[in-house]
Write an enzyme that holds these catalytic residues in place. Structure first.
Site, PDB file in Angstrom:
ATOM      1  N   GLU A 204       0.836  -1.219   0.000  1.00 53.17           N
ATOM      2  CA  GLU A 204       0.000   0.000   0.000  1.00 53.17           C
ATOM      3  C   GLU A 204       0.868   1.265   0.000  1.00 53.17           C
ATOM      4  O   GLU A 204       1.784   1.415   0.799  1.00 53.17           O
ATOM      5  CB  GLU A 204      -1.012   0.036   1.150  1.00 53.17           C
ATOM      6  CG  GLU A 204      -2.018   1.205   1.050  1.00 53.17           C
ATOM      7  CD  GLU A 204      -2.730   1.295  -0.301  1.00 53.17           C
ATOM      8  OE1 GLU A 204      -2.124   1.794  -1.272  1.00 53.17           O
ATOM      9  OE2 GLU A 204      -3.891   0.865  -0.391  1.00 53.17           O
ATOM     10  N   ASN A 205       0.486   2.119  -0.934  1.00 60.10           N
ATOM     11  CA  ASN A 205       1.200   3.377  -1.183  1.00 60.10           C
ATOM     12  C   ASN A 205       2.649   3.149  -1.576  1.00 60.10           C
ATOM     13  O   ASN A 205       3.473   4.049  -1.494  1.00 60.10           O
ATOM     14  CB  ASN A 205       1.122   4.333   0.022  1.00 60.10           C
ATOM     15  CG  ASN A 205      -0.271   4.881   0.172  1.00 60.10           C
ATOM     16  OD1 ASN A 205      -0.943   5.139  -0.821  1.00 60.10           O
ATOM     17  ND2 ASN A 205      -0.728   5.051   1.401  1.00 60.10           N
ATOM     18  N   ASP A 280      -7.030   0.253  -3.581  1.00 58.88           N
ATOM     19  CA  ASP A 280      -8.060   1.290  -3.657  1.00 58.88           C
ATOM     20  C   ASP A 280      -8.888   1.166  -4.941  1.00 58.88           C
ATOM     21  O   ASP A 280      -9.502   2.120  -5.381  1.00 58.88           O
ATOM     22  CB  ASP A 280      -7.406   2.671  -3.578  1.00 58.88           C
ATOM     23  CG  ASP A 280      -6.353   2.876  -4.656  1.00 58.88           C
ATOM     24  OD1 ASP A 280      -6.178   1.975  -5.522  1.00 58.88           O
ATOM     25  OD2 ASP A 280      -5.687   3.933  -4.652  1.00 58.88           O
TER      26      ASP A 280
HETATM   27  O1  AHR Z   1       0.680   0.568  -3.292  1.00 55.46           O
HETATM   28  C1  AHR Z   1       0.357   0.855  -4.616  1.00 55.46           C
HETATM   29  C2  AHR Z   1      -1.066   1.296  -4.783  1.00 55.46           C
HETATM   30  O2  AHR Z   1      -1.253   2.551  -4.186  1.00 55.46           O
HETATM   31  C3  AHR Z   1      -2.114   0.476  -4.131  1.00 55.46           C
HETATM   32  O3  AHR Z   1      -2.424  -0.742  -4.796  1.00 55.46           O
HETATM   33  C4  AHR Z   1      -3.284   1.394  -4.184  1.00 55.46           C
HETATM   34  O4  AHR Z   1      -4.235   1.118  -3.180  1.00 55.46           O
HETATM   35  C5  AHR Z   1      -2.659   2.763  -4.008  1.00 55.46           C
HETATM   36  O5  AHR Z   1      -3.101   3.629  -5.017  1.00 55.46           O
END
Ligand code: AHR
Ligand code: AHR
Length: 481
Positions: A204-205, A280
């Site tokens: 994530e992120n 997301d």
């Molecule tokens: O971590 C990369 C991406 O970042 C994830 O899959 C997403 O939830 C966010 O936009």
């Protein structure tokens, strides 16, 4: 034994086991996946041919003959009920009605396993599966393992072709809220050696390729047709591993402490499962999934070695992507519409617009050339074809926003893929239907005398169900010019 029998024996049982190609337990005879056909909106559940065996693709082929089918459910074989279904909207909305993501074509990713035909899950941008209410999947900093078998040649740089643990809210709830396998050549976060694609971890992120945020030299670019990708994590320890899924053994690309960047130690895993999308619901990525599992506990390298051997023994191999009228590379063809009232019209172009025109042997040379196409090896996949203009050499039919255009080849991977089509026996039974390689739910269709790649029953007006099969079936003959 199947992969999940091996994980169980190692004390790290599968808590999710997804595959459209085969049973992942030696005794499994239950539901692998469900398809829905467009012709009458009915469903069929596909099961293995035998206990522990390959999926009954022939049952799907019979059910989906002369229509299009979508994969509606990928069942969890583990008994935890962690089935994957059409992903709902989240931080990003999908292209389907109510913001849902697209479902995958049921026959977009044909392969053989030990010579028996099966179908993978071909994820085009916009396609995604999810389960936000799971049971048994790791949460918080709990340990888990994952593997997935993927098509090493089907990827892009969009966010994010993932399989694994994600947010239950479909939104980005912060660093450490995901732990998923990523595959592709996205360079916004992590990268590895070469130009990709890489197996990375979506935490994530950030996509992590190793210890460092950003570049880690030990994560290699992948070049095999079939890839085994592994991400596993436990308290202050995680790993990325990978292999050619058709031969050889796993390599470890990273095994060590959690990232020092804020938020990843301890982890805050939420336990939803995603396939083909970011946490997301980012929907820009593409890839193909054949099988994958999530375990409880941190699997040993020895157990993963036995799982890799099992995958190799399943003998994944490619098979034909085309059928219908045989095409000869270098030849000139013309394509005639078959819908009643339009049978004198041929696929042609007017400048960059790809349309249909009434053409006959007495037409002008200019019109004959506009309605003639040189067959080329597929720019984006050599198992399929591209179609070059006769009067504008160097320009090819490609789709853009699902509209067919005649554009100059700009040498990009995007163009190559947009200009690659896989013909099959006509959906109406007549001629051939010309499928978009990168969007296998979509076929060339004439609609108001313009050409599209249309999805039966999709959200655009040119996706209309009425006369779909006839509109997507073209008789291919020697070119007018
Ligand atoms: O971590 C990369 C991406 O970042 C994830 O899959 C997403 O939830 C966010 O936009
Ligand atoms: O036609 C669908 C997509 O639209 C193409 O792949 C891309 O070039 C454009 O964004």
């Amino acid at each position: 034994a199947g992969p999940c029998d091996l994980y169980s024996a190692g004390g790290t049982a599968c808590v999710a086991a997804h595959s459209t190609t085969r049973a992942l337990y030696s005794a499994f005879t239950g539901s692998l996946y469900q398809v829905k056909r467009a012709s009458d909106s009915t469903y069929l559940v596909i099961t293995p041919l035998s206990a522990g065996g390959v999926a009954n693709a022939a049952a799907q082929d019979t059910f989906c003959a002369s229509t299009t089918c979508l994969i509606t459910v990928i069942y969890d074989q583990s008994g935890h009920g962690n089935h994957l279904t059409q992903a709902p909207p989240g931080g990003f909305t999908g292209p389907e009605s109510n913001g849902y993501d697209n479902l995958a074509s049921a026959d977009g990713a044909p392969v053989t396993l030990n010579g028996k035909k099966a179908y993978g899950v071909f994820i085009s941008p916009g396609t995604g599966y999810r389960n936000d209410a799971t049971s048994g999947i790791a949460t918080g900093d709990a340990a888990e393992g994952m593997y997935a078998v993927l098509d090493g040649t089907h990827y892009n740089g969009g966010c994010c072709f993932d399989y694994g643990n994600a947010e239950i809210s479909n939104t980005d709830t912060g660093a450490g809220h995901m732990e998923a396998i990523y595959y592709g050549d996205n360079t916004a976060w992590g990268t590895g050696a070469g130009s990709g694609p890489w197996v990375m971890a979506d935490l994530e992120n950030n996509l992590f390729s190793g210890a460092n945020v950003g570049y880690n030299a030990a994560d290699p670019s992948q070049s095999s047709r079939f890839i085994t990708a592994i991400v596993k994590g436990q308290a202050n320890h995680w790993a990325i591993r990978g292999a050619n899924a058709a031969s050889g053994s796993l390599s470890t690309y990273y095994s060590g402490t959690r990232p020092s960047a804020s938020g990843y130690n301890p982890m805050s895993k939420e336990g939803a499962i995603i396939l083909g999308i970011g946490g997301d619901n980012s929907i820009s990525a593409q890839g193909t999934f054949y099988e994958g599992v999530m375990t409880t506990g941190y699997p040993t390298d020895a157990v993963e070695a036995s799982v890799q051997a099992n995958i190799v023994a399943a003998k994944y191999a490619t098979t034909s992507l085309t059928s219908g009228t045989a095409l000869t590379v270098g030849s000139s063809i013309s394509l005639r519409a078959t819908t009643a009232g339009y049978t004198t019209r041929y696929v042609a172009h007017n400048g960059s617009a790809v349309n249909t025109e009434v053409v006959s042997s007495s037409s002008t040379t200019a019109l004959k050339q506009q309605a003639s196409w040189t067959v080329r090896t597929g720019l984006g996949n050599s198992a399929c074809f591209s179609f070059e203009s006769t009067d504008t050499t160097g320009s090819y039919i490609r789709h853009d926003n699902f509209v067919l255009l005649l554009n100059a080849n700009d040498g990009t991977k995007q163009f190559y893929e947009d200009a690659t089509f896989c013909p099959r026996t006509g959906l109406s039974g007549e001629g051939s239907s010309i499928r978009a390689w990168a969007y296998p739910t979509r076929y060339w269709r004439h609609f108001d005398d313009l050409m599209y790649v249309a999805k039966e029953g999709g959200v655009d007006t040119f996706d209309a169900t009425a006369s779909y099969n006839d509109d997507v079936s073209f008789v291919i003959s020697t070119g007018f010019a």
